[in-house]
Motif scaffolding. Structure first.
Motif, PDB file in Angstrom:
ATOM      1  N   ASP A   1      46.758  48.485  32.276  1.00  0.00           N
ATOM      2  CA  ASP A   1      45.405  48.142  32.732  1.00  0.00           C
ATOM      3  C   ASP A   1      45.524  47.520  34.117  1.00  0.00           C
ATOM      4  O   ASP A   1      45.826  46.344  34.252  1.00  0.00           O
ATOM      5  N   LEU A   2      45.325  48.333  35.121  1.00  0.00           N
ATOM      6  CA  LEU A   2      45.536  47.873  36.489  1.00  0.00           C
ATOM      7  C   LEU A   2      44.292  48.075  37.339  1.00  0.00           C
ATOM      8  O   LEU A   2      43.522  49.000  37.096  1.00  0.00           O
ATOM      9  N   SER A   3      44.125  47.222  38.331  1.00  0.00           N
ATOM     10  CA  SER A   3      42.999  47.383  39.254  1.00  0.00           C
ATOM     11  C   SER A   3      43.485  47.558  40.674  1.00  0.00           C
ATOM     12  O   SER A   3      44.413  46.879  41.112  1.00  0.00           O
ATOM     13  N   ILE A   4      42.863  48.481  41.364  1.00  0.00           N
ATOM     14  CA  ILE A   4      43.216  48.793  42.742  1.00  0.00           C
ATOM     15  C   ILE A   4      41.968  48.588  43.598  1.00  0.00           C
ATOM     16  O   ILE A   4      40.876  49.017  43.216  1.00  0.00           O
ATOM     17  N   THR A   5      42.122  47.929  44.727  1.00  0.00           N
ATOM     18  CA  THR A   5      40.994  47.793  45.648  1.00  0.00           C
ATOM     19  C   THR A   5      41.315  48.496  46.957  1.00  0.00           C
ATOM     20  O   THR A   5      42.421  48.375  47.477  1.00  0.00           O
ATOM     21  N   ILE A   6      40.343  49.258  47.453  1.00  0.00           N
ATOM     22  CA  ILE A   6      40.452  49.842  48.785  1.00  0.00           C
ATOM     23  C   ILE A   6      39.412  49.141  49.643  1.00  0.00           C
ATOM     24  O   ILE A   6      38.225  49.178  49.315  1.00  0.00           O
TER      25      ILE A   6
ATOM     26  N   VAL B   1      43.130  41.968  40.891  1.00  0.00           N
ATOM     27  CA  VAL B   1      43.533  43.247  41.476  1.00  0.00           C
ATOM     28  C   VAL B   1      45.050  43.303  41.644  1.00  0.00           C
ATOM     29  O   VAL B   1      45.672  42.335  42.064  1.00  0.00           O
ATOM     30  N   HIS B   2      45.620  44.471  41.320  1.00  0.00           N
ATOM     31  CA  HIS B   2      47.075  44.613  41.380  1.00  0.00           C
ATOM     32  C   HIS B   2      47.562  45.318  42.622  1.00  0.00           C
ATOM     33  O   HIS B   2      48.717  45.171  42.997  1.00  0.00           O
ATOM     34  N   LEU B   3      46.691  46.111  43.212  1.00  0.00           N
ATOM     35  CA  LEU B   3      47.120  46.819  44.416  1.00  0.00           C
ATOM     36  C   LEU B   3      45.932  46.870  45.386  1.00  0.00           C
ATOM     37  O   LEU B   3      44.833  47.271  45.009  1.00  0.00           O
ATOM     38  N   LEU B   4      46.203  46.437  46.614  1.00  0.00           N
ATOM     39  CA  LEU B   4      45.150  46.444  47.628  1.00  0.00           C
ATOM     40  C   LEU B   4      45.519  47.432  48.725  1.00  0.00           C
ATOM     41  O   LEU B   4      46.597  47.339  49.324  1.00  0.00           O
ATOM     42  N   LEU B   5      44.662  48.412  48.973  1.00  0.00           N
ATOM     43  CA  LEU B   5      44.841  49.295  50.125  1.00  0.00           C
ATOM     44  C   LEU B   5      43.941  48.752  51.222  1.00  0.00           C
ATOM     45  O   LEU B   5      42.713  48.876  51.144  1.00  0.00           O
TER      46      LEU B   5
END
Ligand SMILES: Cc1ncc(C[n+]2csc(CCOP(=O)(O)OP(=O)(O)O)c2C)c(N)n1
Ligand SMILES: Cc1ncc(C[n+]2csc(CCOP(=O)(O)OP(=O)(O)O)c2C)c(N)n1
Ligand code: SF4
Ligand code: SF4
Ligand SMILES: [Mg+2]
Ligand SMILES: [Mg+2]
Lengths: 309, 594, 594, 309
Positions: B3-8, B67-71
């Motif tokens: 269960d991961l969240s990514i933000t762009i 959030v786990h990954l931010l672009l």
């Protein structure tokens, strides 16, 4: 024969039975509440006559009105009638027409309704050009609310809301319609219902938006613009030698006449312009009210869903 | 369980939206369940925007913090989102940005600089920087490269082969470079965690990723929508645009009107003529439709209004979410008449409302308002292929008389507003010789003529209002999610179903046994079902995306039931499950103290 | 104690209205207390209309059933009103009418034929028939002939001496003939009952007979109204016309606008510029003002809307009364913002609302809605000269900065939406060099600029909504009429104060000790005062002129309190004290049975 | 010196200090969010220049806008600004002007705002003739809502709500204004802010309603009517020999030009017509916002009460 949805009219399947169609076909049991002598009686008579002339049965036309003395017309005749809201009949009528173009759609409303609160729909309907006939009972007053000045009241006209006389330049409905690109612009007089009937018939026959502004004496609240006042001033443009309603510039000049001489008749007509419905893809196969739900079937649905995978 | 969240994040105009939806769909095609939201301002260019994508192995119903990954397409995005990063989160950014390493370390986040611009300009041009970022993000996270490429190929196909190829090259190089450089260092990578649920990458039926407004429009189309008139207004415009785009395929008359008053009046005209008619709008446009709403009620013409709420009052926060129009929608227009109000909680319910609203409108011959909001409208949710099923769709026109039935009538026999036990008068459409009648917005008799007679007035009011009692019978009570015997019940309505339900495991983890009572059929209020459901409630909080707790007040009005606390949010940003859980825990703690 | 009701009935166009008001004023000038209502249709000519005049020695607050004297201008009036006649009632009519004597006798009524038309045509013309009827009625009842003549002289003065004289002659002859023919036979004659309270017949200060709308307009003028914009709509038009007529005397800008949207927007523009601005309308027009209402709330511009309710829904019963717009007015417009809603109960309270609304609007910088209705608006009530006092009128502009105060500001220091403990930000009007600012309907910062920042949003929402809490402090709780320890409490709001209070003695006479709790300050709801007042209530019924019991539902929403029964009326005709009492007795009986 | 109510302006007492007034006097700290290259920048520049030219200080003017990209202008300048509702700024402005005619009232809105949803106020304000300057940023598109066709979009213009191209005849704002009796009708181009400033200045100077329709390229959503498109077509009427803006018929013909040649400049101006405020009795003694409450004193009240005895 009506279709499964009950909406069809005789005209739909081409057969047209006009035997026995008379103005009495449009009569119902309701006694008009208009004041004796009101110009709206003339409009009612003319509208019925026009429909008979064109061999249109009560179920084949829809008359959409607003709110005001004149808008009560739908209560006083046997017709598909819809008395809507103050200022909104053109918008409602557009919906009716676009859903079921097989109906002859006619709008009747007052000057306050049509040019005041309803001005925006007037302007946009004129340029949109749906096949709607628009009859405005122009008594230059708000009658049902007991006598306030209206957008067409002449300058200086005194009422309870213009005690020193109306200060605004009145709306010139004909000029406005021309400026919006209306393809049929006419003026009639409620005191001459026969001529008026011919204008209404021409308007209904006209493909596209047709404005018929009607000089309509209000015997109770407008003591200036009376039958006599109008009768003394009006003249028929079709009796003017050389007047060509297809000439836009001539129409523009004619539309500006007001005061001592007031033209009535077809001021402008441009034929051969497609009406708005012809641009609507969904109407290519006929009125949408006649289209079966089955059109959107499982295959269409699955195709739509696929867009999201 | 993954269960991961990514933000762009980036500036408006930098392609945040297209990157976000590409990334979302690539995640779906890689076999994950996805839920995405978008955050943008009411302007065309400039200003920070972001897309938040949640990717999980189980079914999910809302976005999630942290959030786990931010672009990061701009430095500003890093500053803004830092506070919301999970421990060990990664920040992918162009190597030209010089982020504040100190601050990031304090959050336990890692920087993964990448030559986005360089890759983009080498294969195409600067504009493709966002494609590079998406490629790198997909690589780092461990999405399927094929899935990503299939999405990119489709998305850019309209712009020609060259653009497609450049973008594919950019994405692929960034994907591989990110993998090569940072594989192993990014602790939240999906690689090897849970095998993708399926290898579906082509366009064969599989789970869908769809926004609420798309689901609703699809439902409306399936429900036999034949007419839609509108005036553009965020966040409802996309419903209209969806239908316009498919007008030929679906046979729908679409009309961009001169204003909202015209839009609803046209729809009422179409409804009167017999077409299933829809008007999508938001609160400001609905404000202009109020008078005509009453007209539809009075002349008993069916019409469906999709009121997609946004942040108010007035122009307010035009691109953001709120549930601020509930009591307005319930009471709009002078006088009293039947209306039906639905507030779907999930994308599936919003789809269902699309066709169900037409059935209700035609059965009860009255206006139906579907109350959605920006969160439901614009969020993308994963829905099983089968969940939107053709078989489930019913098209019930109620007591609509057929031509054959009308043929059997005597002349003058038909009465449009006939008094009946249910209040429903069999309806005939204009166009049949046996059913020539007038309708007026004044009080009228059974035939439709104006009258002010007392007896008739009372009879017609009673008749109309009886329809409401009839409709109430099929209004659904609240839906319970979670255990029956919870110590805490979260009462919510409309779009909050997802976040509220997703807060339950978080509460459970904190030792709080909670459940959710979600209302989606709002009016006529399902009083009996509500009262029954409330009997089992020990302690209740309301969770609402508005200031005054409108539903809690409605509930009290209709049942007398009072909640202990209203958990409110009115900043235009949707509740996350974590925010709801935190507020619930506060309530529990305070209650324990008192 | 004298207490008689007179009805004048005829066709629209027969002068029922002018006869009624003439008779009413003549009764006042004869020393009696008067309360009159008018019943007419939404048409200009034809159809039955009537005027009902109550004449009493004590103070009265509503009309009353049954009727003691009927002046019938048509045969239809007799048929219609027979059922409502008191035993021994008299029916004055033209001798050409041939009424059904049988039916009348069954009601114990007496016919008093008179040569109305003959008298009228002899002195003037047929049109004066109604003057003859009024003269005869005044004679039979025993009003002062001088009083009647003074009224007639004033009413016709604009039409020239000849018309005045003819009418005076007609009235006098009919007066004397009626006296001569029927003195002694009419058992409800006033003659010799109670001496007229005063002999005031000239225009020296004495009790006033005034309609609600006139009282309100007077209050607004006194309150410093400087701008009124409107679009005609019954029953609000007379407020506008009253102010237009006196625009020069009072220095008020009046604007008949192109529609209601323009009307309210103009008023908001004027309010922004610094004028106390008013918009009178009815429910349909208010429907069109909904969007702009929210604008006023958001930009914190004061504006007063007089919403004079009529029978709904939609066009409904345009000339009749209803209290159907309460919940609409409270919740109109998208999103949440402060508004104040007043619903005056009496003509005096309506007058007070005229100036008080401006104070509230300026103090709290928000829209204020005065909810009246056709009954309150058009009924004529007797008010003591002193009851409308100049000294009572206060004009409080709240935190409006003066030019001097602004001069002392630094450049750029002034912040229009400054956060303050009360939520009220000192207001500067456009035109001062130190107070150049922009207001926007989007969410904005303290200076008025658009921003979507979360903290600011929350702070500004809180600020605006704090004003509501501040205003709540001065909202008045319900007013109790009647004994504190009643067994039955009638809860009502708005215009029903009069009829409800007048039902108390009727109930008392039937052995029911009742009181009335009347709410006139509706929003922000005076929760504490209401709860306090409700504590003493043993059993409550709500009395409402609508279908769904809107106030009862509001009360439950705000306090949790439920009434036992809602006594409703929704046929457009105002409740009489008798009707309320009857319904209350039913409730008492039913309760006793159960 | 401001009066007790704080509303007065320097111009009220006749003294006028214009020292130091420059376009920077109208600057604030807000960075416009318009797309780089948007035509609205040109309008902003032109408006500031016009005010400086006329020596009007920020506190002496009120700029009322609607909702749309262009309407954000009031957020980007130091001025008494009021961003109202979509389509309603003319009505709000009329209220401002009638309450305080000492303010220079200027309306700025988009084509959707001004001619679409706001069409009724446009029509009635034009014939009412209050002293308001109306600048319409006409980009022939709904920009803020991301690209739907507008009332001025040319026939055939494709957008998300006109996939087959707009089917309606576009509104011709100049013609419409003329038909409504507007006394000042002009067209400018956002790409030529200096000329535009002169038109705005002329409009403000004009007593009565003044329309300035501005061709305003939207670089993001209108890829047809670009700077180049307009630049290739426009020409200035004041450079046409013999063009007389006082000639109504000439204006009528000129206003109809569109397509290959598009006139800019003052198309029509009729001077010497009283503006609406002059008909308002309550304004005879100056702005009502400056009138003391004391005007309605106890004596007036008692007189009014007497009417009811
Ligand atoms: C929204 C709304 N505003 C106001 C009214 C009140 N009203 C009813 S009819 C009317 C004007 C009537 O004038 P017109 O349209 O010229 O019709 P006429 O009575 O003169 O035939 C008005 C203002 C209304 N019904 N609805
Ligand atoms: C009542 C209402 N309907 C719709 C909207 C949504 N809306 C905002 S701006 C706009 C149109 C913008 O077009 P235009 O007026 O031409 O201005 P532009 O953005 O092109 O400058 C619309 C429809 C709104 N704010 N209010
Ligand atoms: S008031 Fe005027 S318009 Fe109305 S019915 Fe009477 S004469 Fe006709
Ligand atoms: S979208 Fe168009 S009108 Fe709006 S700011 Fe960008 S260029 Fe200007
Ligand atoms: Mg009229
Ligand atoms: Mg535009």
């Amino acid at each position: 024969m009506p279709g499964a949805d009950g909406t069809t009219s005789a005209s739909r399947n081409g057969r047209k039975d006009t035997q026995g169609l008379t103005v009495r076909s449009f009569a119902n049991h309701v006694k008009p509440t208009w004041c004796p002598g009101c110009g709206d009686f003339g409009v009612l008579t003319a509208l019925k006559q026009a429909l008979v002339q064109l061999e249109i049965w009560p179920h084949e036309a829809a008359v959409i009105s607003g709110i005001g003395c004149g808008s009560k017309i739908v209560d006083y005749m046997r017709i598909n009638g819809f008395m809507t809201l103050h200022g909104r009949p053109l918008a409602v009528a557009t919906g009716v027409k676009l859903a079921n173009p097989s109906l002859h759609v006619i709008v009747v409303n007052g000057d306050g309704d049509g040019y005041g609160i309803g001005g925006n729909h007037f302007m946009h309907t004129a340029r949109r050009n749906p096949d709607i006939t628009h009859i405005v009972e122009n008594n230059q007053i708000y009658a049902l609310t007991k006598g306030q000045y209206s957008p067409t009241s002449d300058r200086g006209f005194k009422t309870s809301t213009s005690p020193d006389g109306a200060a605004e330049l009145p709306v010139n409905p004909l000029l406005l319609a021309l400026a919006c690109g209306a393809t049929f612009v006419a003026r009639g007089f409620a005191g001459e219902p026969k001529h008026l009937a011919s204008l209404i018939a021409a308007g209904i026959r006209h493909k596209g938006y047709a404005l018929i502004d009607v000089l309509q004496p209000c015997v109770t609240f407008n003591k200036v613009n009376t039958y006599e006042w109008y009768a003394e001033r009006i003249y028929r443009v079709d009796e003017e030698t050389g007047y060509d309603p297809a000439d836009f510039d001539a129409a523009w000049r004619m539309a500006q006449q007001w005061g001592d001489r007031i033209p009535v008749g077809i001021i402008y007509q441009r034929e051969g312009i497609p009406s708005y419905e012809e641009f609507v893809p969904a109407l290519k196969e006929g009125p949408v009210v006649h289209q079966p739900f089955a059109k959107v079937d499982e295959a269409v649905f699955e195709r739509l869903k696929l867009e999201y995978t | 369980m993954t269960d991961l969240s990514i933000t762009i994040g980036g500036d408006a105009g930098q392609g945040v939206e297209s990157s976000g939806s590409t990334f979302s769909l690539a995640s779906l095609r890689s076999g994950w369940n996805v839920f995405s939201i978008q955050d943008y301002r009411s302007r065309i260019r400039g200003g920070h925007n972001f897309y938040q994508i949640r990717v999980a192995s189980r079914e999910i119903r809302s976005h999630s913090d942290p959030v786990h990954l931010l672009l990061a397409l701009t430095k500003e995005s890093i500053d803004i989102h830092l506070a919301n990063l999970a421990p060990g989160a990664g920040i992918l950014h162009d190597d030209s940005l010089r982020p504040d390493e100190e601050a990031a370390r304090a959050h336990g986040a890692h920087f993964f600089p990448m030559p986005f611009t360089e890759i983009a300009t080498r294969h195409g041009n600067r504009v493709m920087t966002n494609t590079a970022a998406v490629g790198a993000g997909a690589g780092l996270l461990g999405l399927s490269l094929d899935a990503l490429k299939s999405v990119i190929a489709e998305r850019f196909s309209a712009k020609g082969d060259k653009v497609v190829e450049s973008n594919l090259a950019v994405a692929e190089e960034a994907y591989n470079l990110a993998l090569k450089r940072y594989q192993g260092t990014f602790q939240h990578s999906l690689n090897g965690r849970v095998p993708p649920r399926s290898e579906r990458r082509s366009r064969t039926p599989g789970p869908m990723l769809i926004s609420g407004n798309e689901a609703f429009a699809l439902g409306a189309a399936l429900g036999g929508c034949r007419f839609v008139s509108a005036y553009p207004m965020t966040p409802a415009t996309t419903i209209f645009e969806w239908l316009v785009k498919r007008e030929k395929q679906l046979g729908i008359v679409t009309k961009h009107a001169e204003d909202e008053i015209a839009a609803i009046c046209m729809a009422i005209g179409a409804g009167y003529a017999g077409a299933r008619a829809l008007v999508p709008t938001s609160g400001g446009g609905f404000s202009l439709m109020v008078e005509a709403l009453g007209m539809a009620g009075m002349v008993e013409v069916p019409v469906v209004i999709a009121e997609v709420q946004r942040g108010g009052p007035s122009t307010g926060l035009p691109t953001r979410t709120e549930q601020g129009d509930l009591l307005f929608a319930l009471h709009a227009s002078q006088g009293e008449f039947p209306r039906i109000v639905l507030a779907p909680g999930t994308h599936e319910e919003y789809f269902e409302a699309g066709w169900r609203a037409f059935n209700l409108a035609e059965k009860y011959q009255c206006p139906v308002i579907v109350l959605a909001d920006q969160f439901l409208a614009a969020s993308l949710s994963t829905i099983a292929w089968e969940a939107l099923s053709f078989q489930s769709v019913r098209r019930d026109r109620g007591q609509l008389l057929t031509g054959q039935e009308l043929d059997a009538f005597d002349n003058g026999e038909y009465r449009r507003f006939k008094l009946t036990p249910t209040g429903i008068s069999p309806r005939a459409l204009p166009g049949h010789p046996k059913a020539v009648y007038t309708v007026v917005t004044d009080e009228h008799d059974e035939e439709g003529h104006i009258t002010e007679a007392i007896d008739n007035r009372v009879a017609q009011m009673d008749k109309r209002m009886r329809k409401l009692e009839e409709a109430r019978k099929e209004m659904r009570g609240p839906k319970r999610y979670g255990p029956k015997d919870a110590e805490l019940t979260l009462i919510c309505w409309g779009s909050l179903a997802g976040p509220a339900v997703e807060s339950l495991p978080l509460l459970e983890a904190q030792g709080v046994r909670a459940n959710v009572l979600h209302f989606s059929d709002i009016w006529p209020f399902p009083v009996q079902e509500a009262e029954k459901a409330l009997q089992a409630v020990k302690r209740a909080v309301a969770v609402e995306q508005n200031y005054t707790g409108q539903f809690a007040r409605l509930l009290r009005m209709c049942t007398g039931f009072s909640v202990s606390r209203i958990i409110r949010k009115f900043d235009g940003r949707p509740f996350s499950p974590q925010q709801i859980a935190t507020a619930c825990l506060e309530e529990v703690a305070q209650h324990a103290r008192s």
